[in-house]
Design a protein around this motif. Structure first.
Motif, PDB file in Angstrom:
ATOM      1  N   VAL A 238       0.851  -1.197   0.000  1.00  0.00           N
ATOM      2  CA  VAL A 238       0.000   0.000   0.000  1.00  0.00           C
ATOM      3  C   VAL A 238       0.884   1.243   0.000  1.00  0.00           C
ATOM      4  N   GLU A 239       0.791   1.964  -1.086  1.00  0.00           N
ATOM      5  CA  GLU A 239       1.637   3.151  -1.248  1.00  0.00           C
ATOM      6  C   GLU A 239       1.314   4.223  -0.199  1.00  0.00           C
ATOM      7  N   GLY A 240       2.341   4.932   0.237  1.00  0.00           N
ATOM      8  CA  GLY A 240       2.139   6.058   1.153  1.00  0.00           C
ATOM      9  C   GLY A 240       2.148   5.685   2.621  1.00  0.00           C
ATOM     10  N   PHE A 241       2.109   4.384   2.915  1.00  0.00           N
ATOM     11  CA  PHE A 241       2.099   3.951   4.307  1.00  0.00           C
ATOM     12  C   PHE A 241       3.461   3.381   4.697  1.00  0.00           C
ATOM     13  N   GLY A 242       3.749   3.423   6.001  1.00  0.00           N
ATOM     14  CA  GLY A 242       5.032   2.913   6.488  1.00  0.00           C
ATOM     15  C   GLY A 242       4.864   1.604   7.217  1.00  0.00           C
ATOM     16  N   HIS A 243       4.782   1.667   8.541  1.00  0.00           N
ATOM     17  CA  HIS A 243       4.742   0.441   9.341  1.00  0.00           C
ATOM     18  C   HIS A 243       3.409   0.344  10.093  1.00  0.00           C
ATOM     19  N   SER A 244       3.350   0.828  11.322  1.00  0.00           N
ATOM     20  CA  SER A 244       2.108   0.675  12.082  1.00  0.00           C
ATOM     21  C   SER A 244       0.993   1.573  11.570  1.00  0.00           C
TER      22      SER A 244
ATOM     23  N   LEU B 191      -0.169   1.484   8.834  1.00  0.00           N
ATOM     24  CA  LEU B 191      -1.042   0.630   8.023  1.00  0.00           C
ATOM     25  C   LEU B 191      -2.336   0.314   8.777  1.00  0.00           C
ATOM     26  N   LEU B 192      -2.221   0.159  10.078  1.00  0.00           N
ATOM     27  CA  LEU B 192      -3.389  -0.212  10.874  1.00  0.00           C
ATOM     28  C   LEU B 192      -4.000   0.945  11.643  1.00  0.00           C
ATOM     29  N   ILE B 193      -3.204   1.964  11.955  1.00  0.00           N
ATOM     30  CA  ILE B 193      -3.734   3.060  12.783  1.00  0.00           C
ATOM     31  C   ILE B 193      -3.857   4.365  12.005  1.00  0.00           C
ATOM     32  N   GLY B 194      -3.551   4.330  10.718  1.00  0.00           N
ATOM     33  CA  GLY B 194      -3.591   5.543   9.904  1.00  0.00           C
ATOM     34  C   GLY B 194      -5.010   6.071   9.716  1.00  0.00           C
ATOM     35  N   GLU B 195      -5.095   7.374   9.469  1.00  0.00           N
ATOM     36  CA  GLU B 195      -6.404   8.003   9.283  1.00  0.00           C
ATOM     37  C   GLU B 195      -7.121   7.455   8.046  1.00  0.00           C
ATOM     38  N   GLU B 196      -6.337   7.035   7.051  1.00  0.00           N
ATOM     39  CA  GLU B 196      -6.919   6.531   5.799  1.00  0.00           C
ATOM     40  C   GLU B 196      -6.898   5.003   5.723  1.00  0.00           C
ATOM     41  N   SER B 197      -6.529   4.354   6.817  1.00  0.00           N
ATOM     42  CA  SER B 197      -6.408   2.886   6.792  1.00  0.00           C
ATOM     43  C   SER B 197      -7.725   2.212   6.429  1.00  0.00           C
ATOM     44  N   HIS B 198      -8.820   2.778   6.929  1.00  0.00           N
ATOM     45  CA  HIS B 198     -10.117   2.132   6.658  1.00  0.00           C
ATOM     46  C   HIS B 198     -10.475   2.153   5.175  1.00  0.00           C
ATOM     47  N   LYS B 199      -9.847   3.090   4.431  1.00  0.00           N
ATOM     48  CA  LYS B 199     -10.129   3.160   2.991  1.00  0.00           C
ATOM     49  C   LYS B 199      -9.100   2.368   2.174  1.00  0.00           C
ATOM     50  N   LYS B 200      -7.835   2.421   2.611  1.00  0.00           N
ATOM     51  CA  LYS B 200      -6.765   1.891   1.765  1.00  0.00           C
ATOM     52  C   LYS B 200      -6.177   0.550   2.215  1.00  0.00           C
ATOM     53  N   VAL B 201      -6.370   0.190   3.479  1.00  0.00           N
ATOM     54  CA  VAL B 201      -5.752  -1.045   3.978  1.00  0.00           C
ATOM     55  C   VAL B 201      -6.800  -2.083   4.374  1.00  0.00           C
ATOM     56  N   PHE B 202      -7.755  -1.674   5.207  1.00  0.00           N
ATOM     57  CA  PHE B 202      -8.718  -2.649   5.729  1.00  0.00           C
ATOM     58  C   PHE B 202      -9.539  -3.355   4.640  1.00  0.00           C
ATOM     59  N   PRO B 203      -9.867  -2.701   3.512  1.00  0.00           N
ATOM     60  CA  PRO B 203     -10.606  -3.447   2.475  1.00  0.00           C
ATOM     61  C   PRO B 203      -9.875  -4.711   2.016  1.00  0.00           C
ATOM     62  N   HIS B 204      -8.541  -4.664   1.969  1.00  0.00           N
ATOM     63  CA  HIS B 204      -7.777  -5.862   1.580  1.00  0.00           C
ATOM     64  C   HIS B 204      -7.959  -6.972   2.622  1.00  0.00           C
ATOM     65  N   ILE B 205      -7.923  -6.578   3.885  1.00  0.00           N
ATOM     66  CA  ILE B 205      -8.063  -7.561   4.968  1.00  0.00           C
ATOM     67  C   ILE B 205      -9.475  -8.146   4.971  1.00  0.00           C
ATOM     68  N   LEU B 206     -10.465  -7.271   4.821  1.00  0.00           N
ATOM     69  CA  LEU B 206     -11.860  -7.734   4.809  1.00  0.00           C
ATOM     70  C   LEU B 206     -12.128  -8.665   3.633  1.00  0.00           C
TER      71      LEU B 206
END
Ligand SMILES: [Zn+2]
Length: 278
Positions: free
Chosen positions: A192-198, A200-215
């Motif tokens: 996921v571009e633009g993200f670093g380490h943690s 990925l899970l606590i970022g303000e945009e995580s629910h849009k850019k990271v969590f969909p992959h997990i779901l």
């Protein structure tokens, strides 16, 4: 480590989503330099018996803890912060997230409520893992990756594309390992571009850019889609291919160090080493 060590059976897990490091630990240049320098052994010596470092500025601490926190604030890192507690933990552990990705509320909660104490007794073990590049036991032995049969589970590996602590090579290798050893199951990898380490899970945009992959990964497992029906041959071929990671920007250990950072770190630790060991 729980799975590969045989402490948790894969039969209890429907699917596995891992962000950044899991079985492989490929650090960025600066954290790697800190691991090769005696930062951890010296820190442990300074700490003495009490290996739990209180982080809150308002808390009364021993001179050992104050000395370590003082040194930690001086250690170079990618991003500086105005928060004293954040500065200490970033010095010891390294920046774990890009600040621009984390809201002020989350930043405050992390430093003032969530992580107010840093247990450091595991750091010598963590150092062995980081130097090896993959999970090893506390004696440095490769006792985990030799048991791929214990990883009979569908996986999703997610890396941040903007390196801050570990590189995307971490998820690249883990994904290859799983495709090679468990070819009959679904294994995915996302950077996921633009993200670093943690973040990925606590970022303000995580629910849009990271969590969909997990779901999506969890949903596929729920629907019984975690098995690769076309046999594992394709997976095996992909795992054995020697292609470079298309997301990798890692340019090797030496090329990312500026000589000034190396000299600064050496000079910084020289008096500490002398005072602790002599
Ligand atoms: Zn901060």
């Amino acid at each position: 480590m729980a799975l590969l060590g045989g402490h948790v059976s894969a039969t209890h897990i429907a699917s596995l989503s891992c962000t950044n490091s899991s079985m492989y630990f490929k650090l960025n240049a600066l954290p790697m330099l800190k691991m090769w320098l005696p930062v951890v052994p010296v820190s442990m010596a300074i700490l003495g018996k009490n290996k739990v470092l209180p982080l809150l500025k308002t808390e009364k601490t021993s001179w050992r803890h104050r000395l370590l926190k003082c040194i930690a604030r001086l250690i170079p890192r990618y991003e500086r912060c105005t928060c004293n507690e954040c500065e200490v933990i970033s010095g010891i552990f390294g920046n774990a997230f890009w600040h621009q990705n984390v809201s002020p509320t989350m930043h405050s909660w992390l430093n003032m409520q969530s992580s107010t104490r840093l247990p450091m007794s595991t750091f010598p073990h963590l150092r062995k893992i980081c130097k090896a590049g993959f999970i090893v036991d506390s004696n440095g032995n490769n006792s985990y990756l030799i048991h791929p049969e214990r990883m009979e589970v569908s996986t999703l590996y997610i890396s941040g594309g903007r390196n801050i602590l570990v590189t995307p090579e971490t998820s690249f290798l883990a994904n290859k390992y799983m495709k090679l050893h468990q070819p009959g199951l679904r294994h995915e990898r996302v950077v996921v571009e633009g993200f670093g380490h943690s973040d990925l899970l606590i970022g303000e945009e995580s629910h849009k850019k990271v969590f969909p992959h997990i779901l999506s990964h969890i949903r596929l497992a729920e629907q019984g889609e975690n098995v690769v029906m076309s046999s594992g041959k394709k997976c095996n071929e992909e795992a054995l291919a020697w292609a470079d990671d298309p997301y990798s920007e890692y340019r090797g250990f030496g090329s990312l160090f500026s000589p000034s950072i190396i000299i600064l770190l050496m000079l910084l630790w020289l008096p500490v080493l002398i005072s602790v060991f002599i």
